[in-house]
Design an enzyme around this catalytic site. Structure first.
Site, PDB file in Angstrom:
ATOM      1  N   ARG A  85      36.423  30.755 129.862  1.00 12.38           N
ATOM      2  CA  ARG A  85      37.563  31.663 129.806  1.00 12.38           C
ATOM      3  C   ARG A  85      37.288  32.796 130.790  1.00 12.38           C
ATOM      4  O   ARG A  85      36.131  33.094 131.099  1.00 12.38           O
ATOM      5  CB  ARG A  85      37.742  32.204 128.396  1.00 12.38           C
ATOM      6  N   LYS A 112      34.021  36.944 119.238  1.00 12.37           N
ATOM      7  CA  LYS A 112      34.847  36.476 118.132  1.00 12.37           C
ATOM      8  C   LYS A 112      35.537  37.662 117.473  1.00 12.37           C
ATOM      9  O   LYS A 112      34.895  38.636 117.079  1.00 12.37           O
ATOM     10  CB  LYS A 112      33.992  35.726 117.096  1.00 12.37           C
ATOM     11  N   HIS A 190      43.157  30.600 133.602  1.00 13.83           N
ATOM     12  CA  HIS A 190      43.031  29.629 132.517  1.00 13.83           C
ATOM     13  C   HIS A 190      43.321  28.203 132.976  1.00 13.83           C
ATOM     14  O   HIS A 190      42.868  27.244 132.341  1.00 13.83           O
ATOM     15  CB  HIS A 190      43.961  30.002 131.364  1.00 13.83           C
ATOM     16  N   ARG A 193      40.229  26.228 133.414  1.00 13.07           N
ATOM     17  CA  ARG A 193      39.633  25.753 132.155  1.00 13.07           C
ATOM     18  C   ARG A 193      40.279  24.418 131.760  1.00 13.07           C
ATOM     19  O   ARG A 193      39.576  23.465 131.411  1.00 13.07           O
ATOM     20  CB  ARG A 193      39.822  26.805 131.071  1.00 13.07           C
ATOM     21  N   HIS A 217      35.514  25.321 121.311  1.00 11.44           N
ATOM     22  CA  HIS A 217      36.615  25.258 120.351  1.00 11.44           C
ATOM     23  C   HIS A 217      36.069  25.141 118.936  1.00 11.44           C
ATOM     24  O   HIS A 217      35.211  24.297 118.670  1.00 11.44           O
ATOM     25  CB  HIS A 217      37.508  24.048 120.625  1.00 11.44           C
ATOM     26  N   TYR A 226      44.262  17.775 125.054  1.00  9.02           N
ATOM     27  CA  TYR A 226      44.066  17.186 126.374  1.00  9.02           C
ATOM     28  C   TYR A 226      44.298  15.682 126.385  1.00  9.02           C
ATOM     29  O   TYR A 226      44.536  15.097 127.437  1.00  9.02           O
ATOM     30  CB  TYR A 226      42.657  17.498 126.876  1.00  9.02           C
TER      31      TYR A 226
END
Length: 256
Positions: A85, A112, A190, A193, A217, A226
């Site tokens: 990211r 987080k 992004h 990514r 993730h 994806y």
């Protein structure tokens, strides 16, 4: 497709005495016909689904060639080679790269911000993940770049903002348009990514759980988005596969 970097300046006020070996920070794979088929299938998928927007390798190579200095190219190449990211990439320091062993990797840190549950990090905790750097060419150029700029081990490699990076990408888009090239995917940090994730899925037998770990993730559902385009794009290597069977010669239709 040969992509040639435009300059060899680091962006930190340093200039390299010679071009980096191997040319660009990414080596586009495949051939023009494969690129055309894969691009058409990708465009079909993003036109008719809400699948992530991503670039193919030759498109990333073209973007890198439009970036005017090594500071910018190394950042975008890092996004493309690690799936980071943008906030994770901008927090990187030379000490986050392990490049001396046979298996180079980078340490990415995610802040987080969710509430804490059982066995989960507290809000505000930094969670680290190790991402292997799979392209030897990128790993070598990372060594050369970090050796050239000579930053302190804990100094940020890119002391810029997210908006600055977006401006760099807008300039790259404009440079591509100046050459008559218009990407169907708008350039944002992004996007690289998403491109990293799809490139891994399309180029090898990567288990979806491993991709989940690489991307950081928490939920597998976030990674499974994806696979919406995987079936179409994987078909690029299967064009010509026949599902048709002629009646003549079909053993089930031959008279007894």
């Amino acid at each position: 497709m040969q992509i040639t970097p435009l300059t060899h300046h680091t962006g930190h006020g340093h200039a390299l005495g010679h071009p980096l070996q191997g040319g660009p920070l990414v080596r586009p794979a495949g051939n023009p016909e494969q690129w055309r088929v894969a691009t058409a299938l990708r465009n079909l998928a993003i036109a008719h689904t809400d699948a992530p927007r991503y670039l193919l390798a030759h498109e990333v190579g073209a973007v890198l060639a439009m970036l005017p200095d090594l500071q910018r190219r190394f950042l975008v190449a890092t996004l493309w080679n690690s799936g980071a990211r943008i906030n994770e990439a901008l927090a990187l320091t030379p000490g986050d790269f392990e490049l001396d062993g046979g298996r180079p990797f980078v340490v990415l840190r995610t802040l987080k911000q969710r509430s804490r549950g059982k066995g989960r990090p507290r809000a505000g905790d930094t969670v680290k993940r190790l991402v292997p750097l799979l392209d030897p060419q990128y790993a070598q150029q990372a060594r050369e770049y970090l050796a050239t700029v000579k930053l302190a081990r804990g100094a940020r490699i890119w002391p810029v903002t997210d908006q600055t990076v977006r401006n760099w990408l807008k300039e790259a888009e404009a440079a591509l348009r100046g050459r008559g090239i218009t990407l169907v995917v708008a350039l944002t940090p992004h996007v690289f990514r998403h491109s990293y994730a799809m490139h891994l899925l399309l180029c090898g037998n990567l288990h979806i759980k491993r991709l989940q770990a690489y991307l950081g993730h928490r939920s597998l559902k976030s990674t499974e988005v994806y696979t919406q385009v995987l079936a179409l794009d994987a078909a690029a290597s299967e064009i010509g596969l026949s599902f048709s069977v002629a009646n003549e010669g079909n053993p089930l239709l031959l008279g007894g």
